[in-house]
Scaffold this motif. Structure first.
Motif, PDB file in Angstrom:
ATOM      1  N   ASP A 115       0.860  -1.189   0.000  1.00 41.80           N
ATOM      2  CA  ASP A 115       0.000   0.000   0.000  1.00 41.80           C
ATOM      3  C   ASP A 115       0.892   1.233   0.000  1.00 41.80           C
ATOM      4  OD1 ASP A 115      -1.814   1.993   0.381  1.00 41.80           O
ATOM      5  OD2 ASP A 115      -2.400   1.403   2.413  1.00 41.80           O
ATOM      6  N   ARG A 116       1.075   1.834  -1.180  1.00 36.71           N
ATOM      7  CA  ARG A 116       1.960   2.989  -1.299  1.00 36.71           C
ATOM      8  C   ARG A 116       1.395   4.226  -0.617  1.00 36.71           C
ATOM      9  NH1 ARG A 116       2.070   2.691  -7.696  1.00 36.71           N
ATOM     10  NH2 ARG A 116      -0.122   2.334  -7.164  1.00 36.71           N
ATOM     11  N   GLY A 117       0.074   4.317  -0.564  1.00 35.17           N
ATOM     12  CA  GLY A 117      -0.536   5.496   0.040  1.00 35.17           C
ATOM     13  C   GLY A 117      -0.473   5.518   1.549  1.00 35.17           C
ATOM     14  N   GLU A 185     -13.501 -12.601  -4.591  1.00 40.58           N
ATOM     15  CA  GLU A 185     -14.481 -13.604  -4.999  1.00 40.58           C
ATOM     16  C   GLU A 185     -14.056 -15.013  -4.606  1.00 40.58           C
ATOM     17  OE1 GLU A 185     -16.355 -11.316  -8.910  1.00 40.58           O
ATOM     18  OE2 GLU A 185     -14.834 -12.862  -9.202  1.00 40.58           O
ATOM     19  N   CYS A 186     -12.736 -15.257  -4.589  1.00 42.57           N
ATOM     20  CA  CYS A 186     -12.232 -16.579  -4.194  1.00 42.57           C
ATOM     21  C   CYS A 186     -12.019 -16.688  -2.693  1.00 42.57           C
ATOM     22  CB  CYS A 186     -10.921 -16.868  -4.924  1.00 42.57           C
ATOM     23  SG  CYS A 186     -11.094 -17.058  -6.711  1.00 42.57           S
ATOM     24  N   GLN A 187     -12.395 -15.657  -1.948  1.00 41.07           N
ATOM     25  CA  GLN A 187     -12.323 -15.637  -0.493  1.00 41.07           C
ATOM     26  C   GLN A 187     -10.908 -15.889   0.016  1.00 41.07           C
ATOM     27  OE1 GLN A 187     -15.536 -17.654   1.568  1.00 41.07           O
ATOM     28  NE2 GLN A 187     -16.801 -17.668  -0.276  1.00 41.07           N
ATOM     29  N   LEU A 188      -9.922 -15.277  -0.652  1.00 41.03           N
ATOM     30  CA  LEU A 188      -8.552 -15.377  -0.185  1.00 41.03           C
ATOM     31  C   LEU A 188      -8.346 -14.520   1.057  1.00 41.03           C
ATOM     32  CD1 LEU A 188      -6.548 -15.140  -3.539  1.00 41.03           C
ATOM     33  CD2 LEU A 188      -7.547 -17.156  -2.439  1.00 41.03           C
ATOM     34  N   ARG A 189      -7.342 -14.864   1.802  1.00 39.31           N
ATOM     35  CA  ARG A 189      -6.956 -14.054   2.968  1.00 39.31           C
ATOM     36  C   ARG A 189      -6.004 -12.967   2.467  1.00 39.31           C
ATOM     37  NH1 ARG A 189      -4.234 -18.386   6.581  1.00 39.31           N
ATOM     38  NH2 ARG A 189      -3.452 -18.937   4.504  1.00 39.31           N
ATOM     39  N   ILE A 190      -6.392 -11.737   2.659  1.00 38.62           N
ATOM     40  CA  ILE A 190      -5.695 -10.606   2.034  1.00 38.62           C
ATOM     41  C   ILE A 190      -5.230  -9.624   3.095  1.00 38.62           C
ATOM     42  CG2 ILE A 190      -5.889  -8.748   0.335  1.00 38.62           C
ATOM     43  CD1 ILE A 190      -8.336 -10.272  -0.792  1.00 38.62           C
ATOM     44  N   VAL A 191      -4.052  -9.056   2.892  1.00 40.56           N
ATOM     45  CA  VAL A 191      -3.570  -7.985   3.752  1.00 40.56           C
ATOM     46  C   VAL A 191      -2.827  -6.973   2.897  1.00 40.56           C
ATOM     47  CG1 VAL A 191      -1.360  -9.085   4.309  1.00 40.56           C
ATOM     48  CG2 VAL A 191      -2.375  -7.457   5.930  1.00 40.56           C
ATOM     49  N   GLU A 192      -2.948  -5.705   3.259  1.00 40.69           N
ATOM     50  CA  GLU A 192      -2.179  -4.638   2.630  1.00 40.69           C
ATOM     51  C   GLU A 192      -1.177  -4.107   3.643  1.00 40.69           C
ATOM     52  OE1 GLU A 192      -5.878  -2.508   1.194  1.00 40.69           O
ATOM     53  OE2 GLU A 192      -4.513  -2.049  -0.454  1.00 40.69           O
ATOM     54  N   LEU A 193       0.075  -3.997   3.240  1.00 45.63           N
ATOM     55  CA  LEU A 193       1.132  -3.517   4.121  1.00 45.63           C
ATOM     56  C   LEU A 193       1.674  -2.192   3.597  1.00 45.63           C
ATOM     57  CD1 LEU A 193       3.136  -6.840   4.647  1.00 45.63           C
ATOM     58  CD2 LEU A 193       1.354  -5.877   6.105  1.00 45.63           C
ATOM     59  N   PRO A 194       2.011  -1.263   4.479  1.00 46.25           N
ATOM     60  CA  PRO A 194       2.564   0.018   4.017  1.00 46.25           C
ATOM     61  C   PRO A 194       3.930  -0.176   3.375  1.00 46.25           C
ATOM     62  CG  PRO A 194       2.682  -0.160   6.410  1.00 46.25           C
ATOM     63  CD  PRO A 194       1.884  -1.336   5.944  1.00 46.25           C
ATOM     64  N   VAL A 195       4.122   0.417   2.208  1.00 49.28           N
ATOM     65  CA  VAL A 195       5.413   0.355   1.523  1.00 49.28           C
ATOM     66  C   VAL A 195       5.770   1.744   1.020  1.00 49.28           C
ATOM     67  CG1 VAL A 195       5.162  -2.051   0.797  1.00 49.28           C
ATOM     68  CG2 VAL A 195       4.349  -0.227  -0.703  1.00 49.28           C
ATOM     69  N   LEU A 474      -3.149  -4.573   8.617  1.00 48.14           N
ATOM     70  CA  LEU A 474      -2.433  -4.506   9.881  1.00 48.14           C
ATOM     71  C   LEU A 474      -2.333  -3.094  10.420  1.00 48.14           C
ATOM     72  CD1 LEU A 474       0.457  -7.046   9.251  1.00 48.14           C
ATOM     73  CD2 LEU A 474      -1.802  -7.422  10.225  1.00 48.14           C
ATOM     74  N   MET A 475      -2.642  -2.092   9.593  1.00 46.26           N
ATOM     75  CA  MET A 475      -2.591  -0.710  10.041  1.00 46.26           C
ATOM     76  C   MET A 475      -3.871  -0.277  10.714  1.00 46.26           C
ATOM     77  SD  MET A 475       0.372   0.418   9.279  1.00 46.26           S
ATOM     78  CE  MET A 475       0.164   2.204   9.371  1.00 46.26           C
ATOM     79  N   GLU A 476      -4.933  -1.078  10.591  1.00 48.32           N
ATOM     80  CA  GLU A 476      -6.236  -0.667  11.101  1.00 48.32           C
ATOM     81  C   GLU A 476      -6.366  -1.023  12.577  1.00 48.32           C
ATOM     82  OE1 GLU A 476      -9.086  -2.565   8.619  1.00 48.32           O
ATOM     83  OE2 GLU A 476      -9.270  -0.817   7.324  1.00 48.32           O
ATOM     84  N   SER A 477      -7.176  -0.215  13.258  1.00 49.44           N
ATOM     85  CA  SER A 477      -7.535  -0.530  14.637  1.00 49.44           C
ATOM     86  C   SER A 477      -8.909   0.020  14.892  1.00 49.44           C
ATOM     87  CB  SER A 477      -6.535   0.103  15.615  1.00 49.44           C
ATOM     88  OG  SER A 477      -6.572   1.513  15.508  1.00 49.44           O
TER      89      SER A 477
END
Length: 705
Positions: A115-117, A185-195, A474-477
């Motif tokens: 996640d560049r932003g 749609e495939c119900q994958l486990r997804i996470v965005e990390l700051p970069v 992981l950035m959310e709370s």
């Protein structure tokens, strides 16, 4: 450099004329232990391929241009030992120092995105085109699939088995967005990390470097989202478990028949100046309401039925004689094109006598200047520039209304969205009566969807649309722990606050009533991100109003509201609390302004109580309607979109009882001067809303907001 356990990871790097950067990218990857590197030369005319090969990468040639084509070529003939695929760019813009955090998440996730932003450096480097494109694409993904992404960045790590299940089809710039949509749609486990993100170190961007490249990339991404949405809709029609239930089919047919019959009965009787019109109008609205009530009992609604009924009913009503507000819209658009400001000249102004039209006598409140906000005036002017035509105005309202139907159906499913799309009040107010409130509802709903993320898998399943896994970041709370089985709404990140505020600002610039909702967005932004973010939210929310109001202002004066008119100061007709108060305090009947005080108090209370857009806005509009001294039937349409989500029974029953309001034009047609509902008529109008609302509150007590 930290060595990672990466022996089962393949890196794929599409390149095009990046000879000055590719060696450094490969060396950086190797320093982290990534030795399986496959560079796909996508038609370079420089030495990119040779330099990559010399640096130790496997080089494949793909002469067919396209980012997705190059990525697809890199996935061919994989060795059995590869379990993970890392995609990155060869221009040196990706911050590869974040790779260790990617690999530490492998046991918990299937798709790990950069996640560049989320970093200051990333936001500063991304071009306005990239920022806008990302926000638009992620917003559309949120609307279509109910999951929130923040970026469509190139750096991503995906499990090979997950990529196989996705079955990528795109071969162009839509590759990244297709992967992220299909992952949902495939119900994958997804996470965005700051970069982090760096300025391009070499070569020339094929996307953000040129206007044509940006347009091509944007068009491809949008068309990819559209294609995936269409595929998803078709698959829902094929896979949806539509019960082969005779009762459901009978109810569906009966509801459609009664709605259509009621509409046809109503259409010839829109001119309330005729004494016989309103009783026939009531007959039509009663039949429509009966069909509408039957729709509450449905267990499912196929998409074809939903749209055919929604469009057909609006089409029938488009030929109905309109309410008298339409003549104000036509007139104010007409005189703007003649060079006059509707805020300075009332319809009966002497300066405008030479320009009177055949329908000038039909304009309501002819001695009062314009009360509609400036963006609405721009809309009236634009349509009148084409033709001051009732049908043209109606078609614009119908199109806007259908877009709202679409947003609600995408978010909540066809069954839930029928409450808006087949609602007799909605149908008459916009397609039949030609009230422009639909223009303000559409951006209001968009602002709501940008701010509120679907609350839980439970809510989504009830809506009949989604049953997807929680999207993690992981950035959310959150302020509160998540109870078992419930996923609380996540507060949106800053860009979505700004977008939400901007859409709300469009709504405000079309109709003043949504202005207090901006205080809610500002308050939440201040609490979560500080005063600087709150100030930007205010600016985004007021910008559409300021920009569209400037042409109507001169010097220090902006006469946008005729506060001295009788209509604004003490006009009354169907009010609730002001009517009750007037029975014990006679002086209150001539002072509309005093109701700003209880409205402000109730606004502060709901501002303190609610953290999401929907409950705040729904509660605010309820308080506004109950406390407002000026109420018309079509004002109740403001509550209907929110009731699609809340299932508030007060709004449900109000939608069929509200037609008692038309006793007012009926008495006027009979020659009676009193433009005010009787006490019995008021109770018939208000009791369903108030009692049904209390019932819904009672039934939902103890549930999470």
């Amino acid at each position: 450099m930290q060595k990672l356990k990466t022996d089962r990871t393949l890196v794929i790097i599409p390149v095009y004329n990046e000879q000055s950067t590719i060696a450094r990218v490969i060396e950086t990857l190797q320093s982290y232990g990534l030795d399986r590197i496959r560079v796909v030369d996508n038609g370079s005319t420089d030495r990119s391929g040779a330099i990559a090969s010399a640096a130790g990468a496997e080089v494949l040639s793909e002469p067919i241009p396209g980012y997705g084509q190059a990525c697809w070529r890199g996935l061919q003939n994989l060795s059995p030992g590869i379990e993970w695929i890392l995609f990155c760019d060869g221009d040196g813009s990706d911050d590869l120092s974040q790779l260790p955090s990617f690999f530490t998440q492998q046991s918990d996730f299937d798709l790990i995105l950069g996640d560049r932003g989320a970093t200051t450096a990333g936001r500063e480097v991304m071009t306005p085109v990239q920022l806008f494109g990302n926000q638009l694409a992620t917003f559309l993904i949120r609307l279509g699939w109910g999951e929130s992404y923040r970026d469509l960045g190139p750096m991503r790590l995906i499990r090979r088995s997950a990529l196989d299940s996705i079955q990528m089809q795109d071969r162009a710039f839509g590759w990244t967005v297709e992967m992220q949509v299909r992952a949902i749609e495939c119900q994958l486990r997804i996470v965005e990390l700051p970069v982090g993100y760096f300025p391009r170190q070499g070569g020339k961007s094929k996307i953000s470097g040129t206007l044509s490249g940006s347009f091509k990339a944007g068009s491809t991404i949008l068309s990819t989202i559209g294609r995936l949405l269409l595929h998803r809709w078709r698959k829902q029609q094929e896979d949806r478990t539509v019960p082969n239930d005779t009762n459901n089919l009978i109810l569906l047919g009966l509801s459609a028949f009664l709605l259509g019959l009621g509409t046809l009965l109503m259409v010839p009787y829109g001119d309330f100046a005729q004494a016989e019109a309103v009783p026939q109008f009531w007959l039509g609205s009663s039949v429509m309401s009966l069909g509408f009530i039957f729709s509450w009992l449905l267990r499912s609604v196929p998409g074809v039925w939903f749209w055919v009924i929604a469009i057909a009913l609006r089409g029938f009503l488009s030929v109905m004689y309109p309410g008298n507000d339409i003549w104000r819209y036509l007139w104010e658009g007409y005189i703007q094109n003649l060079g006059f400001s509707p805020y300075e000249f009332a319809p009966n102004a002497p300066e405008l006598v030479p320009y009177h039209t055949q329908w000038h006598s039909l304009i309501n409140h002819p001695d009062t200047s314009a009360i509609y906000p400036p963006l609405a005036q721009w809309g009236f002017r634009s349509l009148s520039a084409i033709a001051p035509s009732v049908l043209l105005f109606k078609l614009s309202f119908i199109l806007t209304d259908l877009l709202t139907c679409w947003l609600l159906s995408v978010r909540f499913g066809y069954l839930s969205a029928t409450f808006y799309a087949w609602n007799p009040l909605i149908l008459y107010s916009f397609a039949g009566g030609a009230h422009y409130d639909t223009w303000f509802i559409l951006p209001l709903v968009a602002a709501w969807f940008l701010f509120d993320i679907p609350q839980s898998q439970t809510e989504n399943k009830q809506a009949g649309v989604w049953g997807v896994r929680p999207h993690s970041n992981l950035m959310e709370s959150t302020d509160e722990p998540e109870p078992p089985g419930i996923r609380l709404r996540r507060q949106p990140k800053t860009p979505f606050w700004f977008c939400s505020a901007f859409f709300l600002g469009i709504s405000i610039a079309i109709k003043w009533m949504s202005l207090p909702i901006l205080s809610f967005l500002t308050w939440r932004a201040w609490r979560k991100a500080g005063i600087k973010t709150a100030a930007i939210v205010i600016l985004c929310g007021l910008l559409p109003l300021i920009l569209t109001a400037l042409p109507f202002c001169s010097g220090t004066e902006c006469p946008l509201i005729p506060t001295g008119s009788v209509f604004v100061s003490h006009g009354r007709s169907a009010e609730f609390i002001p009517h009750l108060l007037g029975k014990v305090w006679q002086a209150s009947r001539n002072a509309n302004w005093i109701y700003l005080i209880p409205l402000g108090v109730s606004g502060l209370w709901i501002l303190w109580k609610f953290k999401q857009f929907r409950p705040f806005a729904e509660s605010y509009f309820f308080a506004l309607l109950v406390l407002s001294p000026i109420v018309h039937a079509w004002y109740f349409t403001w509550l209907v979109p929110f009731a699609v989500a809340s299932r508030n029974m007060g709004t449900y029953w109000m939608s069929v009882g509200v037609f008692v309001y038309f006793a007012l034009p009926y008495r006027e047609a009979l020659g009676r001067e009193n433009w005010s509902l009787t006490s019995l008529e008021r109770w018939f109008l208000w009791l369903p809303l108030v009692l049904g609302g209390l019932m819904s509150i009672w039934q939902s007590r103890g549930k999470l907001e």
